[in-house]
Scaffold this motif. Structure first.
Motif, mmCIF file in Angstrom:
data_model
loop_
_atom_site.group_PDB
_atom_site.id
_atom_site.type_symbol
_atom_site.label_atom_id
_atom_site.label_comp_id
_atom_site.label_asym_id
_atom_site.label_seq_id
_atom_site.Cartn_x
_atom_site.Cartn_y
_atom_site.Cartn_z
ATOM 1 N N ALA A 204 1.087 5.503 20.547
ATOM 2 C CA ALA A 204 -0.049 4.672 20.155
ATOM 3 C C ALA A 204 0.254 3.892 18.879
ATOM 4 O O ALA A 204 -0.066 2.696 18.772
ATOM 5 N N LEU A 205 0.867 4.545 17.917
ATOM 6 C CA LEU A 205 1.211 3.863 16.673
ATOM 7 C C LEU A 205 2.267 2.793 16.903
ATOM 8 O O LEU A 205 2.202 1.700 16.322
ATOM 9 N N LEU A 206 3.255 3.088 17.734
ATOM 10 C CA LEU A 206 4.288 2.095 18.018
ATOM 11 C C LEU A 206 3.701 0.831 18.647
ATOM 12 O O LEU A 206 4.205 -0.274 18.420
ATOM 13 N N HIS A 207 2.662 0.979 19.423
ATOM 14 C CA HIS A 207 2.068 -0.170 20.098
ATOM 15 C C HIS A 207 0.986 -0.871 19.280
ATOM 16 O O HIS A 207 0.760 -2.071 19.477
ATOM 17 N N GLY B 217 0.818 -1.195 0.000
ATOM 18 C CA GLY B 217 0.000 0.000 0.000
ATOM 19 C C GLY B 217 0.852 1.246 0.000
ATOM 20 O O GLY B 217 2.070 1.196 -0.185
ATOM 21 N N PRO B 218 0.251 2.391 0.237
ATOM 22 C CA PRO B 218 0.998 3.653 0.220
ATOM 23 C C PRO B 218 1.783 3.860 1.511
ATOM 24 O O PRO B 218 1.597 3.154 2.501
ATOM 25 N N VAL B 219 2.655 4.852 1.478
ATOM 26 C CA VAL B 219 3.258 5.364 2.706
ATOM 27 C C VAL B 219 2.252 6.329 3.319
ATOM 28 O O VAL B 219 1.721 7.203 2.640
ATOM 29 N N LEU B 220 1.987 6.158 4.597
ATOM 30 C CA LEU B 220 1.013 6.986 5.309
ATOM 31 C C LEU B 220 1.754 7.994 6.173
ATOM 32 O O LEU B 220 2.612 7.617 6.980
ATOM 33 N N LEU B 221 1.438 9.262 6.005
ATOM 34 C CA LEU B 221 2.044 10.330 6.784
ATOM 35 C C LEU B 221 1.010 10.934 7.718
ATOM 36 O O LEU B 221 -0.054 11.372 7.275
ATOM 37 N N SER C 231 -12.167 13.132 13.564
ATOM 38 C CA SER C 231 -12.292 11.904 14.335
ATOM 39 C C SER C 231 -11.367 11.985 15.545
ATOM 40 O O SER C 231 -10.675 12.984 15.749
ATOM 41 N N ARG C 232 -11.326 10.944 16.333
ATOM 42 C CA ARG C 232 -10.332 10.815 17.390
ATOM 43 C C ARG C 232 -8.997 10.465 16.737
ATOM 44 O O ARG C 232 -8.921 9.551 15.907
ATOM 45 N N VAL C 233 -7.971 11.169 17.086
ATOM 46 C CA VAL C 233 -6.717 11.110 16.329
ATOM 47 C C VAL C 233 -6.091 9.728 16.352
ATOM 48 O O VAL C 233 -5.800 9.142 15.299
ATOM 49 N N ARG C 234 -5.857 9.187 17.533
ATOM 50 C CA ARG C 234 -5.120 7.929 17.611
ATOM 51 C C ARG C 234 -5.874 6.756 16.968
ATOM 52 O O ARG C 234 -5.290 6.033 16.151
ATOM 53 N N PRO C 235 -7.152 6.546 17.284
ATOM 54 C CA PRO C 235 -7.854 5.436 16.622
ATOM 55 C C PRO C 235 -7.928 5.587 15.109
ATOM 56 O O PRO C 235 -7.819 4.595 14.378
ATOM 57 N N ILE D 174 -4.450 4.696 13.623
ATOM 58 C CA ILE D 174 -4.209 3.253 13.727
ATOM 59 C C ILE D 174 -5.016 2.496 12.687
ATOM 60 O O ILE D 174 -4.506 1.594 12.021
ATOM 61 N N GLU D 175 -6.272 2.875 12.513
ATOM 62 C CA GLU D 175 -7.111 2.210 11.507
ATOM 63 C C GLU D 175 -6.554 2.418 10.104
ATOM 64 O O GLU D 175 -6.565 1.501 9.272
ATOM 65 N N ALA D 176 -6.046 3.611 9.822
ATOM 66 C CA ALA D 176 -5.504 3.908 8.486
ATOM 67 C C ALA D 176 -4.275 3.074 8.174
ATOM 68 O O ALA D 176 -3.961 2.850 6.997
ATOM 69 N N THR D 177 -3.561 2.595 9.183
ATOM 70 C CA THR D 177 -2.364 1.786 8.925
ATOM 71 C C THR D 177 -2.689 0.408 8.383
ATOM 72 O O THR D 177 -1.792 -0.298 7.921
ATOM 73 N N ARG D 178 -3.943 0.008 8.429
ATOM 74 C CA ARG D 178 -4.314 -1.308 7.883
ATOM 75 C C ARG D 178 -4.016 -1.417 6.394
ATOM 76 O O ARG D 178 -3.794 -2.519 5.883
#
Length: 295
Positions: free
Chosen positions: A277-280, A148-152, A240-244, A247-251
């Protein structure tokens, strides 16, 4: 000579995964790869930089050498042309890799090493390096062979500027598209309206905030798009809520890039809550970027 890519090797499956990723990163950058194993126990009282072996430790040396040989073989299978150096360093892994980061272009580690407790989602080495490393730290985690793409993750903070530059460069190296995602909500620090505005003024607060957040995204990306005109960049703005949301976008991403610290939090913290949050919990590898520091 350009700084090498450094990867921490401890013989765990996670570290061997990191070796293959690090080899790819070194190959894309045209730099060497350093395989680093940190050797030291609290009871050994070895001087930093001294020889890690004595005649009574032949079995340990054979084990460490075998681990590094296997790591080198995996690196060369992944990228045959990469130049590999093996290094055994005296000291705790946290400190050894932090020192290595001072002269590295990138440090790559697995999400969990041999010393991690089973209940932990992320090894202490990865967290420590993300907070204290002197260069970008790439933590290999998530689903196998992500595509997939690189997500920033864009937040418009001064600390996030380095992350934007890294993401553009990384997407170009990988031949991947870039998705720049800015997530906002009503807890954002920026406020709308001017204290002196007439009370009877009709203001569409939602529209104004949407426009402001879009402007933030545009301003963060504009300088880098000029220098990477051929890179396909998708801009996403999400309330939206930032962390969730991140995290969902990293799928659907092959890598997520985030600054070490963004807006909010305590000034003394070296690693922000979004980065942690992303690291975990991210579903793909995570690159934590900070402005480069030189000793």
């Amino acid at each position: 000579m350009m700084d090498p890519v450094v990867v921490g090797v401890d013989g765990s499956p996670s570290s061997f995964d990191a070796v293959q990723v690090a080899a790819g990163e070194a190959g894309m950058r045209g730099v060497g790869l350093r395989l680093v194993h940190a050797f030291g126990w609290p009871s050994m009282h070895l001087p930093p930089g001294g020889p890690p072996w004595n005649p009574a430790m032949a079995g340990v040396r054979e084990l460490v050498d075998g681990t590094l040989i296997e790591a080198e073989e995996r690196a060369r299978r992944a990228v045959p042309q990469v130049g590999v150096v093996r290094e055994v360093a005296v000291g705790e892994p946290l400190m050894v890799l932090e020192i290595e980061s001072r002269t590295a272009s990138l440090v790559v580690v697995g999400s969990r090493g041999l010393s991690a407790f089973g209940s932990l989602l992320l090894g202490s080495t990865a967290v420590h390096l993300a907070a204290h490393g002197r260069c970008t730290v790439l933590v290999v985690r998530g689903r196998p062979d992500p595509s997939g793409p690189v997500l920033l993750a864009v937040d418009g903070s001064p600390a996030g500027e380095a992350a934007v530059g890294f993401a553009f460069a990384e997407a170009s190296l990988r031949g991947a598209d870039l998705v720049a995602l800015h997530v906002w909500n009503i807890r954002s620090e920026r406020a709308h309206g001017v204290p002196g505005d007439p009370l009877n003024a009709v203001v569409d607060v939602e529209r104004l905030r949407q426009e402001e957040e879009q402007q933030l995204l545009d301003e963060a990306l504009a300088p880098w798009q000029e220098s990477h005109p051929r890179l396909a960049v998708e801009r996403r703005l999400m309330r939206s809520r930032v962390r969730p949301a991140l995290i969902e976008a990293t799928r659907d991403a092959q890598l997520v890039v985030v600054g070490a610290r963004g807006h909010g939090g305590f000034t003394g913290l070296l690693l922000g809550s979004v980065s942690q949050a992303l690291l975990h919990h991210a579903h793909c590898p995570v690159a934590v970027v900070r402005a480069r520091e030189r000793p």
